[in-house]
Design a protein around this motif. Structure first.
Motif, PDB file in Angstrom:
ATOM      1  N   ASP A  26       0.839  -1.203   0.000  1.00 56.34           N
ATOM      2  CA  ASP A  26       0.000   0.000   0.000  1.00 56.34           C
ATOM      3  C   ASP A  26       0.873   1.253   0.000  1.00 56.34           C
ATOM      4  O   ASP A  26       0.941   2.006   0.975  1.00 56.34           O
ATOM      5  CB  ASP A  26      -0.925  -0.013   1.214  1.00 56.34           C
ATOM      6  N   SER A  27       1.519   1.492  -1.119  1.00 61.01           N
ATOM      7  CA  SER A  27       2.535   2.532  -1.225  1.00 61.01           C
ATOM      8  C   SER A  27       1.959   3.940  -1.102  1.00 61.01           C
ATOM      9  O   SER A  27       2.634   4.845  -0.611  1.00 61.01           O
ATOM     10  CB  SER A  27       3.285   2.388  -2.549  1.00 61.01           C
ATOM     11  N   PHE A  28       0.725   4.142  -1.554  1.00 61.86           N
ATOM     12  CA  PHE A  28       0.139   5.474  -1.460  1.00 61.86           C
ATOM     13  C   PHE A  28      -0.051   5.898  -0.006  1.00 61.86           C
ATOM     14  O   PHE A  28      -0.138   7.087   0.292  1.00 61.86           O
ATOM     15  CB  PHE A  28      -1.182   5.538  -2.227  1.00 61.86           C
ATOM     16  N   LYS A  29      -0.105   4.940   0.880  1.00 58.31           N
ATOM     17  CA  LYS A  29      -0.206   5.239   2.307  1.00 58.31           C
ATOM     18  C   LYS A  29       1.172   5.599   2.873  1.00 58.31           C
ATOM     19  O   LYS A  29       1.287   6.323   3.865  1.00 58.31           O
ATOM     20  CB  LYS A  29      -0.782   4.025   3.042  1.00 58.31           C
ATOM     21  N   ILE A  30       2.214   5.101   2.248  1.00 52.94           N
ATOM     22  CA  ILE A  30       3.578   5.247   2.741  1.00 52.94           C
ATOM     23  C   ILE A  30       4.288   6.465   2.152  1.00 52.94           C
ATOM     24  O   ILE A  30       5.039   7.166   2.832  1.00 52.94           O
ATOM     25  CB  ILE A  30       4.392   3.972   2.390  1.00 52.94           C
ATOM     26  N   TRP A  31       4.040   6.733   0.861  1.00 52.94           N
ATOM     27  CA  TRP A  31       4.857   7.687   0.114  1.00 52.94           C
ATOM     28  C   TRP A  31       4.855   9.120   0.635  1.00 52.94           C
ATOM     29  O   TRP A  31       5.906   9.773   0.593  1.00 52.94           O
ATOM     30  CB  TRP A  31       4.455   7.655  -1.361  1.00 52.94           C
ATOM     31  N   PRO A  32       3.741   9.686   1.132  1.00 51.54           N
ATOM     32  CA  PRO A  32       3.814  11.078   1.612  1.00 51.54           C
ATOM     33  C   PRO A  32       4.889  11.291   2.679  1.00 51.54           C
ATOM     34  O   PRO A  32       5.693  12.228   2.580  1.00 51.54           O
ATOM     35  CB  PRO A  32       2.405  11.338   2.165  1.00 51.54           C
ATOM     36  N   ALA A  33       4.922  10.431   3.695  1.00 50.21           N
ATOM     37  CA  ALA A  33       5.938  10.564   4.750  1.00 50.21           C
ATOM     38  C   ALA A  33       7.329  10.289   4.198  1.00 50.21           C
ATOM     39  O   ALA A  33       8.309  10.947   4.583  1.00 50.21           O
ATOM     40  CB  ALA A  33       5.635   9.594   5.896  1.00 50.21           C
ATOM     41  N   LEU A  34       7.436   9.347   3.272  1.00 53.89           N
ATOM     42  CA  LEU A  34       8.729   9.015   2.682  1.00 53.89           C
ATOM     43  C   LEU A  34       9.295  10.211   1.922  1.00 53.89           C
ATOM     44  O   LEU A  34      10.472  10.571   2.080  1.00 53.89           O
ATOM     45  CB  LEU A  34       8.558   7.818   1.740  1.00 53.89           C
ATOM     46  N   ILE A  35       8.478  10.841   1.103  1.00 55.23           N
ATOM     47  CA  ILE A  35       8.922  12.007   0.330  1.00 55.23           C
ATOM     48  C   ILE A  35       9.354  13.138   1.254  1.00 55.23           C
ATOM     49  O   ILE A  35      10.418  13.750   1.079  1.00 55.23           O
ATOM     50  CB  ILE A  35       7.806  12.472  -0.625  1.00 55.23           C
ATOM     51  N   LYS A  36       8.531  13.445   2.247  1.00 60.61           N
ATOM     52  CA  LYS A  36       8.849  14.540   3.175  1.00 60.61           C
ATOM     53  C   LYS A  36      10.163  14.285   3.912  1.00 60.61           C
ATOM     54  O   LYS A  36      10.986  15.201   4.086  1.00 60.61           O
ATOM     55  CB  LYS A  36       7.702  14.731   4.165  1.00 60.61           C
ATOM     56  N   ASN A  37      10.383  13.058   4.335  1.00 58.79           N
ATOM     57  CA  ASN A  37      11.619  12.744   5.051  1.00 58.79           C
ATOM     58  C   ASN A  37      12.841  12.805   4.148  1.00 58.79           C
ATOM     59  O   ASN A  37      13.925  13.221   4.584  1.00 58.79           O
ATOM     60  CB  ASN A  37      11.508  11.369   5.712  1.00 58.79           C
ATOM     61  N   ARG A  38      12.697  12.382   2.902  1.00 57.50           N
ATOM     62  CA  ARG A  38      13.808  12.478   1.953  1.00 57.50           C
ATOM     63  C   ARG A  38      14.233  13.934   1.774  1.00 57.50           C
ATOM     64  O   ARG A  38      15.425  14.250   1.757  1.00 57.50           O
ATOM     65  CB  ARG A  38      13.406  11.875   0.607  1.00 57.50           C
ATOM     66  N   VAL A  39      13.237  14.834   1.644  1.00 52.65           N
ATOM     67  CA  VAL A  39      13.540  16.247   1.448  1.00 52.65           C
ATOM     68  C   VAL A  39      14.147  16.857   2.708  1.00 52.65           C
ATOM     69  O   VAL A  39      15.083  17.667   2.629  1.00 52.65           O
ATOM     70  CB  VAL A  39      12.272  17.016   1.013  1.00 52.65           C
ATOM     71  N   LYS A  40      13.669  16.467   3.869  1.00 53.46           N
ATOM     72  CA  LYS A  40      14.240  16.964   5.126  1.00 53.46           C
ATOM     73  C   LYS A  40      15.712  16.593   5.248  1.00 53.46           C
ATOM     74  O   LYS A  40      16.540  17.387   5.699  1.00 53.46           O
ATOM     75  CB  LYS A  40      13.464  16.408   6.317  1.00 53.46           C
ATOM     76  N   LEU A 108      17.840   9.160  -0.175  1.00 51.22           N
ATOM     77  CA  LEU A 108      16.951   8.008  -0.308  1.00 51.22           C
ATOM     78  C   LEU A 108      17.391   6.875   0.622  1.00 51.22           C
ATOM     79  O   LEU A 108      16.567   6.266   1.321  1.00 51.22           O
ATOM     80  CB  LEU A 108      16.928   7.525  -1.760  1.00 51.22           C
ATOM     81  N   ASP A 109      18.692   6.591   0.636  1.00 47.88           N
ATOM     82  CA  ASP A 109      19.204   5.502   1.473  1.00 47.88           C
ATOM     83  C   ASP A 109      19.074   5.826   2.958  1.00 47.88           C
ATOM     84  O   ASP A 109      18.652   4.979   3.761  1.00 47.88           O
ATOM     85  CB  ASP A 109      20.673   5.217   1.134  1.00 47.88           C
ATOM     86  N   LEU A 110      19.434   7.063   3.323  1.00 47.82           N
ATOM     87  CA  LEU A 110      19.389   7.443   4.729  1.00 47.82           C
ATOM     88  C   LEU A 110      17.945   7.499   5.225  1.00 47.82           C
ATOM     89  O   LEU A 110      17.665   7.156   6.384  1.00 47.82           O
ATOM     90  CB  LEU A 110      20.081   8.792   4.931  1.00 47.82           C
ATOM     91  N   CYS A 111      17.030   7.894   4.372  1.00 49.00           N
ATOM     92  CA  CYS A 111      15.618   7.929   4.740  1.00 49.00           C
ATOM     93  C   CYS A 111      15.121   6.532   5.093  1.00 49.00           C
ATOM     94  O   CYS A 111      14.397   6.342   6.082  1.00 49.00           O
ATOM     95  CB  CYS A 111      14.787   8.515   3.602  1.00 49.00           C
ATOM     96  N   ASP A 112      15.505   5.534   4.295  1.00 46.46           N
ATOM     97  CA  ASP A 112      15.102   4.160   4.591  1.00 46.46           C
ATOM     98  C   ASP A 112      15.636   3.713   5.954  1.00 46.46           C
ATOM     99  O   ASP A 112      14.955   3.019   6.711  1.00 46.46           O
ATOM    100  CB  ASP A 112      15.597   3.206   3.499  1.00 46.46           C
ATOM    101  N   LYS A 113      16.874   4.120   6.251  1.00 43.82           N
ATOM    102  CA  LYS A 113      17.466   3.741   7.531  1.00 43.82           C
ATOM    103  C   LYS A 113      16.769   4.442   8.699  1.00 43.82           C
ATOM    104  O   LYS A 113      16.505   3.832   9.738  1.00 43.82           O
ATOM    105  CB  LYS A 113      18.957   4.070   7.539  1.00 43.82           C
ATOM    106  N   LEU A 117      12.422   0.085   7.149  1.00 45.15           N
ATOM    107  CA  LEU A 117      11.607  -0.524   6.101  1.00 45.15           C
ATOM    108  C   LEU A 117      10.360  -1.191   6.661  1.00 45.15           C
ATOM    109  O   LEU A 117       9.376  -1.368   5.945  1.00 45.15           O
ATOM    110  CB  LEU A 117      12.442  -1.527   5.301  1.00 45.15           C
ATOM    111  N   VAL A 118      10.392  -1.556   7.935  1.00 36.56           N
ATOM    112  CA  VAL A 118       9.212  -2.191   8.538  1.00 36.56           C
ATOM    113  C   VAL A 118       8.010  -1.253   8.438  1.00 36.56           C
ATOM    114  O   VAL A 118       6.888  -1.683   8.137  1.00 36.56           O
ATOM    115  CB  VAL A 118       9.486  -2.569  10.011  1.00 36.56           C
ATOM    116  N   SER A 119       8.232   0.037   8.673  1.00 36.64           N
ATOM    117  CA  SER A 119       7.131   1.004   8.635  1.00 36.64           C
ATOM    118  C   SER A 119       6.593   1.204   7.225  1.00 36.64           C
ATOM    119  O   SER A 119       5.483   1.728   7.049  1.00 36.64           O
ATOM    120  CB  SER A 119       7.598   2.351   9.196  1.00 36.64           C
TER     121      SER A 119
END
Length: 250
Positions: A26-40, A108-113, A117-119
């Motif tokens: 369910d990537s659409f549920k995940i992507w908003p926070a992922l994008i924001k964290n990558r930019v931060k 991208l890599d640091l955001c995953d860390k 990935l569990v989240s």
């Protein structure tokens, strides 16, 4: 050969190839926070203003809190998403494009860390049960994704879906990404099947076109991700709401 009940049809096939994001996860549920964290993370590393934050978020696919369908994060590969970020850093911040790529990939890599990935491993409702039923009925199940292999294996494991998957093909393993047929050809070699013995199931037009280009027996579009019904209607052989519309036909 096992029979598959898909929508209101009974299909005979041996292999079922799934896209990952928007089809299983369910990537659409995940992507908003992922994008924001990558930019931060990028902002922390480079330093830029609020306007640049918004530009980078939109370049990946986030606008006013919603993920834009058919944006880089939805239909692009990880490398293509990083390239979109690097281009903005080049145009607006004067950062050399190759340096921007290094910075983007780092983010991208640091955001995953940092997020873990569990989240991010949230299966779409009904997916675990559906894969289990298909697996136990004797279908060979596979995943073809624009994500890389290490991340894909981890997400599928944490989502509880890995036990049902016989083979994977990921973007970093092939020369050409979707809609080229390379991912399906690689999966078919790993499954020991021909493309004509398989169906391709995905949420995006690229998934459907990849299946057509590879010569699969049937393409099935789902409405849980990138494409609306009208975008794939008449192109995909069949459209169902989600993969729970696929069950063993017995």
């Amino acid at each position: 050969m096992p029979a598959l009940k898909c929508g209101n049809q009974i299909i005979e096939c041996e292999g079922i190839i799934f896209d990952k994001d928007g089809t299983l996860i369910d990537s659409f549920k995940i992507w908003p926070a992922l994008i924001k964290n990558r930019v931060k993370i990028l902002q922390r590393e480079i330093g830029f203003d609020k306007e640049m934050v918004q530009l980078l978020e939109k370049a990946m696919g986030l606008k006013e809190g919603d993920v834009i369908r058919r944006s880089p994060i939805v239909v692009g590969s990880r490398e293509q998403t990083a390239a979109a970020m690097a281009t903005l850093l080049f145009v607006y911040c004067g950062i050399p494009w190759d340096v921007g790529m290094e910075k983007a990939n780092m983010a991208l890599d640091l955001c995953d860390k940092e997020m873990g990935l569990v989240s991010q491993a949230i299966p779409i409702s009904g997916v675990p049960k559906t894969l289990k039923n298909l697996y136990e009925a004797g279908f060979k199940l596979a995943v073809a994704t624009n994500d890389d292999m290490e991340r894909t294996h981890a997400l599928m494991k944490y989502a509880g879906l890995a036990p049902y998957i016989h083979a994977y093909a990921c973007r970093n393993e092939v020369e050409r990404s979707k809609p080229a047929p390379d991912l399906i050809y690689l999966i078919c070699r790993r499954l020991g099947l021909e493309a004509g013995q398989c169906i391709m199931v995905g949420d995006s037009l690229l998934d459907i076109q990849m299946g057509i280009n590879a010569g699969v027996y049937m393409t099935v579009g789902v409405l849980t991700g990138a494409s609306r019904k009208e975008e794939i209607d008449g192109i995909s052989d069949m459209i169902i709401q989600d993969i729970s519309g696929m069950q063993p036909g017995f």
